[in-house]
Write a protein that holds these residues in place. Structure first.
Motif, mmCIF file in Angstrom:
data_model
loop_
_atom_site.group_PDB
_atom_site.id
_atom_site.type_symbol
_atom_site.label_atom_id
_atom_site.label_comp_id
_atom_site.label_asym_id
_atom_site.label_seq_id
_atom_site.Cartn_x
_atom_site.Cartn_y
_atom_site.Cartn_z
ATOM 1 N N THR A 78 35.358 -12.326 -24.888
ATOM 2 C CA THR A 78 35.072 -12.713 -26.274
ATOM 3 C C THR A 78 35.763 -14.030 -26.598
ATOM 4 O O THR A 78 36.861 -14.305 -26.107
ATOM 5 N N GLY A 116 41.358 -12.298 -25.856
ATOM 6 C CA GLY A 116 42.348 -13.225 -25.305
ATOM 7 C C GLY A 116 43.634 -13.343 -26.119
ATOM 8 O O GLY A 116 43.797 -12.730 -27.173
ATOM 9 N N ILE A 136 31.433 -13.687 -32.173
ATOM 10 C CA ILE A 136 31.067 -13.216 -33.508
ATOM 11 C C ILE A 136 30.645 -14.448 -34.314
ATOM 12 O O ILE A 136 31.427 -15.404 -34.407
ATOM 13 N N MET A 145 38.834 -16.258 -35.177
ATOM 14 C CA MET A 145 39.338 -15.159 -36.017
ATOM 15 C C MET A 145 40.689 -14.660 -35.511
ATOM 16 O O MET A 145 41.068 -14.907 -34.362
HETATM 17 C C1 LIG Z 1 43.267 -16.108 -32.172
HETATM 18 S S1 LIG Z 1 42.020 -16.000 -30.983
HETATM 19 C C2 LIG Z 1 42.483 -17.174 -29.747
HETATM 20 C C3 LIG Z 1 42.396 -18.542 -30.204
HETATM 21 C C4 LIG Z 1 42.643 -19.535 -29.123
HETATM 22 N N1 LIG Z 1 43.176 -20.713 -29.739
HETATM 23 C C5 LIG Z 1 41.434 -19.886 -28.295
HETATM 24 O O1 LIG Z 1 41.357 -21.031 -27.914
HETATM 25 O O2 LIG Z 1 40.602 -19.051 -27.971
HETATM 26 C C6 LIG Z 1 42.420 -14.527 -30.101
HETATM 27 C C7 LIG Z 1 41.210 -13.837 -29.530
HETATM 28 O O3 LIG Z 1 40.421 -13.279 -30.577
HETATM 29 C C8 LIG Z 1 39.060 -13.212 -30.156
HETATM 30 N N2 LIG Z 1 38.242 -13.990 -31.111
HETATM 31 C C9 LIG Z 1 38.654 -14.826 -32.075
HETATM 32 N N3 LIG Z 1 37.619 -15.314 -32.761
HETATM 33 C C10 LIG Z 1 36.506 -14.773 -32.241
HETATM 34 C C11 LIG Z 1 35.100 -14.880 -32.532
HETATM 35 N N4 LIG Z 1 34.612 -15.652 -33.511
HETATM 36 N N5 LIG Z 1 34.245 -14.173 -31.751
HETATM 37 C C12 LIG Z 1 34.697 -13.380 -30.755
HETATM 38 N N6 LIG Z 1 36.006 -13.235 -30.464
HETATM 39 C C13 LIG Z 1 36.901 -13.920 -31.181
HETATM 40 C C14 LIG Z 1 39.006 -13.793 -28.739
HETATM 41 O O4 LIG Z 1 39.162 -12.747 -27.813
HETATM 42 C C15 LIG Z 1 40.240 -14.692 -28.731
HETATM 43 O O5 LIG Z 1 40.695 -14.945 -27.419
#
Ligand SMILES: C[S@@+](CC[C@H](N)C(=O)[O-])C[C@H]1O[C@@H](n2cnc3c(N)ncnc32)[C@H](O)[C@@H]1O
Length: 232
Positions: A78, A116, A136, A145
């Protein structure tokens, strides 16, 4: 019936998020949580998990992502970052949670959904282990998110996924299929510098197809015949 689905958190940094993920999982009827090298879930994780502390206590902790997904027929990564910014070499069409649900509907098997790190998401190597990428749909202004919010939205959609009687190919058989393809590329003297990307592309094509057991056996049978023919 719910699909046999596990949630894999890769190196989560914050206890609060781990606790909130456990809570979201219990809210939507999922219980199989795998943590890869996590922060230690203590007081804050317990507080955020609320009535899902048991789920966190029963979580499987592993030291490598490969170990977390070795029995999974389909591995779904994701991300909130797509397109070229995501990874210019991989160029994978991402699926929305609804599209993933529709694709897997009627099938039966082990599915792993990977989330992640809060700061860096996934590495390129980790993404290369995924069969599909799920995103998403969010505002373009700020698509990334919070980890636990992303888990909740994904599980809301996948809790509607109905298992059927079409068996997804066993993870072991899919691995054999890919090994077979690698051998065939060697046999036909496929250019060395293209091999890795080509293998990855084939993995993605098969991943998107959600191969069934019978399909993998048929493909392996055809590959065996081609190989025999080349080697004769
Ligand atoms: C805070 S986010 C990681 C942000 C990071 N800076 C990056 O480059 O991916 C943590 C995790 O949330 C999930 N995530 C965040 N936004 C998402 C979205 N719009 N769709 C799907 N998964 C998302 C993903 O698994 C991501 O690795």
């Amino acid at each position: 019936m719910l699909m046999d689905l596990k949630v894999v958190l890769v190196e989560p940094l914050y206890q609060g998020n781990v606790g909130s993920v456990a809570r979201a999982m219990k809210n939507f009827g999922f219980s199989d949580l795998v943590l890869v090298n996590p922060c230690k879930p203590e007081v804050e994780a317990r507080a955020m998990s609320s009535h899902a502390w048991d789920l966190l206590q029963n979580a499987t902790v592993v030291s490598s992502l490969e170990g977390a997904i070795e029995d999974s027929s389909i591995v779904i990564g994701t991300t909130g970052i797509t397109g070229l910014k995501f990874d210019e070499h991989l160029r994978i069409p991402p699926f929305s949670p609804r599209e993933v649900r529709e694709r897997l509907s009627g099938m039966d098997g082990n599915v792993a959904v990977l989330f992640g790190r809060e700061d860096q998401g996934f590495s390129r190597e980790e993404l290369s282990l995924c069969d599909m990428i799920m995103t998403i749909p969010t505002s373009e202004v700020y698509p990334v998110m919070n980890l636990s919010h992303a888990v909740a939205v994904v599980l809301y959609e996948l809790s509607e996924l109905t298992t059927g009687d079409l068996p997804l190919a066993d993870a072991f058989d899919v691995r054999l299929l890919h090994e077979h393809i690698a051998e065939l590329l060697d046999d036909i003297d496929y250019p060395e510098h293209k091999k890795e990307k080509t293998r990855l592309m084939i993995k993605r094509i098969f991943g998107r197809a959600c191969l069934l057991e019978r399909e993998v056996q048929t493909l392996r049978g055809i590959l065996r015949k081609i190989q025999q023919h080349i080697r004769e």
